[in-house]
Design an enzyme around this catalytic site. Structure first.
Site, PDB file in Angstrom:
ATOM      1  CG  PHE A  98      -2.341  -0.433   0.918  1.00  0.00           C
ATOM      2  CD1 PHE A  98      -2.601  -1.492   0.080  1.00  0.00           C
ATOM      3  CD2 PHE A  98      -3.415   0.233   1.470  1.00  0.00           C
ATOM      4  CE1 PHE A  98      -3.893  -1.894  -0.216  1.00  0.00           C
ATOM      5  CE2 PHE A  98      -4.722  -0.143   1.200  1.00  0.00           C
ATOM      6  CZ  PHE A  98      -4.968  -1.210   0.350  1.00  0.00           C
ATOM      7  CD  GLN A 146      -6.072   9.306   4.200  1.00  0.00           C
ATOM      8  OE1 GLN A 146      -6.737   8.280   4.212  1.00  0.00           O
ATOM      9  NE2 GLN A 146      -4.804   9.349   4.608  1.00  0.00           N
ATOM     10  CG  HIS A 187      -8.853   7.125  -0.945  1.00  0.00           C
ATOM     11  ND1 HIS A 187      -8.537   6.704  -2.217  1.00  0.00           N
ATOM     12  CD2 HIS A 187      -8.523   6.101  -0.115  1.00  0.00           C
ATOM     13  CE1 HIS A 187      -8.031   5.486  -2.158  1.00  0.00           C
ATOM     14  NE2 HIS A 187      -8.014   5.094  -0.894  1.00  0.00           N
ATOM     15  CG  LEU A 195     -12.442   3.460  -1.218  1.00  0.00           C
ATOM     16  CD1 LEU A 195     -11.469   4.638  -1.239  1.00  0.00           C
ATOM     17  CD2 LEU A 195     -12.400   2.762   0.140  1.00  0.00           C
ATOM     18  CD  GLU A 209      -3.273   3.471  -0.645  1.00  0.00           C
ATOM     19  OE1 GLU A 209      -2.207   3.170  -0.071  1.00  0.00           O
ATOM     20  OE2 GLU A 209      -3.995   4.421  -0.295  1.00  0.00           O
ATOM     21  NE  ARG A 231      -5.174   5.696   1.480  1.00  0.00           N
ATOM     22  CZ  ARG A 231      -6.052   4.985   2.168  1.00  0.00           C
ATOM     23  NH1 ARG A 231      -6.735   5.551   3.163  1.00  0.00           N
ATOM     24  NH2 ARG A 231      -6.250   3.704   1.901  1.00  0.00           N
ATOM     25  CG  HIS A 260     -10.954   7.719   2.614  1.00  0.00           C
ATOM     26  ND1 HIS A 260     -11.930   6.807   2.267  1.00  0.00           N
ATOM     27  CD2 HIS A 260      -9.921   6.985   3.126  1.00  0.00           C
ATOM     28  CE1 HIS A 260     -11.523   5.580   2.558  1.00  0.00           C
ATOM     29  NE2 HIS A 260     -10.307   5.661   3.083  1.00  0.00           N
ATOM     30  NE  ARG A 279      -7.043   5.827   7.574  1.00  0.00           N
ATOM     31  CZ  ARG A 279      -7.257   5.032   6.530  1.00  0.00           C
ATOM     32  NH1 ARG A 279      -6.467   3.990   6.315  1.00  0.00           N
ATOM     33  NH2 ARG A 279      -8.235   5.282   5.673  1.00  0.00           N
TER      34      ARG A 279
END
Length: 565
Positions: free
Chosen positions: A115, A234, A236, A246, A249, A280, A344, A379
């Protein structure tokens, strides 16, 4: 009208709440769990890509911790991150022992994907439905625990918490609306754990479920629990054009590319080493820059999976393919999918310690509603599911242990009556005027305009004034449904109040932090400023106004450095 009592009351039945419940019951506590939706409807369902743990022999918790701290832009508290990463492996194995069927390779070993922001592949997954898979297994465990009956675990399903009960010194429980009857009850507890998730619907569009309205943050704030790092929201990088749904990722983890209108993999300009797997905040800013400078396509960029093996897509990204076909008319096997940054996740929330304890005695928090500060300014993907189970378990144990030392509290006799009067005042408003939905939409669109990937003083000040106007409009908005049974109009009205509280805190934090760090990118203060801003912003509510305080970031072994990918 009735009063219920439990050793530990848990508000929210997603992963953090259910993990807390199982842990507290394991300590011998009598448990009550309140959820405004059926537990498997919780937003934990939406987590797609996986859960992080350093289990491979070539990996270590220290490397996981460093990636997390670097990804946080050095705002995460390093003692909290150490707990998260040290306990990750054992918790992941515990989940598999409960019944989570993680992906395995041809040799039968647990399979991983890499990730963003991680140097190594340490994300364990169940296709692209990891959150859903863990949530259903956790619910099975909770049903098993309920059936055992010793100690009691009672679920109050489709009950809506309207406020926390406080005597001015500690949290005593909550007042709750039974949505099926419209009756108000009290649920008293020695310890109350807030596990209500985030505030994603402060923004429109958002990857978050419609139920993510910041309830827990607002209610805890109103009884004196400080909110921390609320400006850190955040966005995304890959949310679907139009709906904001979404796109995991995990797609980039499996090798998907980001392309601009010229067909270029533009991440080579912004993160030449990590490319699409930079953190991100970096990827979102890169995408937005491409769009702003005219290299987007109808306000989007493209996520390209055409070069991936079709068998891999069917096995590991099948939900993403279905979403593309159903919502965008695009088959990712054959053509790129239009994506853009979208709201997100909340890195900020109710300030807690590593046991989930807030600054209000008797009140704990875990999951996205809490800020133990393992995420700091940004994050890392697949650390959120880990956060829920690690700190959900810790809060459950801590609340149960503390409860052994105190007596069951009692609430003033007027508690229910006062709450009934508050709700009746809403219901008594004339059934004409503007819609709750219109105010909520205006809030979300204005936040997306002024407090998104890029920010500046002009936009933030404009949004602060807009929130004042929205709050004034909210004071007169009618509840058109005057009934008692499943009065969703009343619920939406209460949720709007929670959203406005969260929005106010987000904007004040963003105005106050005059630097760029993580998700907070100020065009008028484009540099990170460790000399002045290596600290958290705490916001404490009072009727007279919001109090600002600061707390230094805890540094253990990783000194802040320039962050490059």
């Amino acid at each position: 009208m009735a009063s219920f009592q439990h050793d530990v009351l848990i508000i929210g039945a997603g992963l953090a709440g259910m993990r807390a419940a199982l842990a507290a019951q394991g300590e011998g506590a009598d448990i009550g769990i309140i959820s405004k939706v059926h537990p498997v409807r919780s937003h934990s369902n939406a987590a797609q890509g996986g859960i992080n743990a350093a289990l491979e022999a070539t990996d270590s918790w220290e490397e996981h911790a460093f990636d997390t701290i670097k990804g946080s832009d050095y705002l995460a508290d390093q003692d909290s991150v150490e707990v998260l990463c040290q306990e990750a492996g054992a918790e992941l194995i515990a989940l598999e022992n409960m019944g989570v069927i993680f992906n395995r390779d041809d040799q039968g070993k647990l399979g991983t994907r890499r990730f963003g922001g991680a140097k190594k592949a340490r994300t364990y997954f169940v296709g692209d439905i990891t959150g859903q898979a863990i949530l259903h297994v956790m619910y099975e465990q909770m049903m098993k625990a309920q059936e055992s009956g010793e100690p009691q675990m009672k679920l109050y399903e489709e009950w809506f918490v309207t406020s926390l009960i406080s005597d001015g010194e500690r949290c005593l429980g909550a007042t709750v609306l039974d949505m099926r009857t419209g009756e108000i009850h009290t649920v008293l507890a020695k310890g109350t754990i807030m596990a209500t998730g985030g505030f994603g619907r402060v923004y429109e569009p958002s990857t978050n479920a419609l139920i993510c309205t910041g309830d827990g943050m607002s209610m805890a704030w109103r009884i004196g629990a400080p909110l921390m790092d609320m400006e850190m929201v955040q966005h995304h990088p890959t949310t679907l054009k139009g709906s904001g749904v979404l796109i995991t990722e995990g797609a980039r983890g499996e090798g998907a590319y980001l392309l601009n209108s010229d067909g270029d993999r533009f991440m080579k300009t912004y993160a030449p080493n990590a490319m699409e797997l930079a953190s991100r905040d970096v990827v979102s800013r890169a995408e937005q820059t491409e769009i702003n400078e005219g290299r987007g396509i109808d306000g989007c960029v493209l996520l390209d999976m055409r070069h991936l093996d079709e068998k891999l897509i069917h096995e590991r990204l099948w939900q993403i393919r279905e979403l593309g076909i159903d919502l965008a008319g695009v088959d990712v096997i054959k053509e790129p999918i239009p994506i853009k940054p979208g709201c997100h996740y909340a890195m900020g929330g109710i300030k807690t310690d590593i046991l989930g304890q807030t600054l209000v005695p008797g009140l704990y928090a875990a999951g996205e509603v809490a800020c133990v500060s393992v995420h700091g300014g940004n994050r890392l993907g697949a650390n959120s599911l880990l956060d829920t189970v690690i700190f959900g378990r810790r809060a459950g144990v801590a609340a149960a242990e503390a409860g052994r030392k105190i007596d069951m509290p009692s609430a003033p006799a007027s508690t229910i009556e006062n709450e009934q009067q508050k709700l009746q005042a809403l219901l008594d408003r004339p059934a004409n005027g503007e819609k709750i939905a219109q105010i909520r939409w205006d809030l979300g669109i204005s936040m997306d305009k002024n407090v998104a990937v890029f920010r500046d003083a002009e936009g933030l000040n404009e949004q602060q004034e807009e929130i004042k106007k929205l709050k004034a409009r909210y004071e007169t908005v009618p509840i058109e449904d005057k009934g008692k049974v499943f009065n969703t109009d009343l619920i939406f009205g209460l949720e709007l109040g929670y959203l406005l509280d969260c929005a106010e805190a987000i904007v004040l934090g963003a105005i106050t932090r005059t630097e760029s760090r993580g998700a907070q990118y100020r065009l008028d203060y484009p540099e990170r400023n460790d000399a002045e801003w290596l600290k958290h912003i705490l916001l404490t509510y009072s009727p007279e106004g919001i109090r600002l305080d600061y707390q230094p970031v805890t540094i253990t072994q990783w000194e802040p450095k320039e962050r490059t990918y």
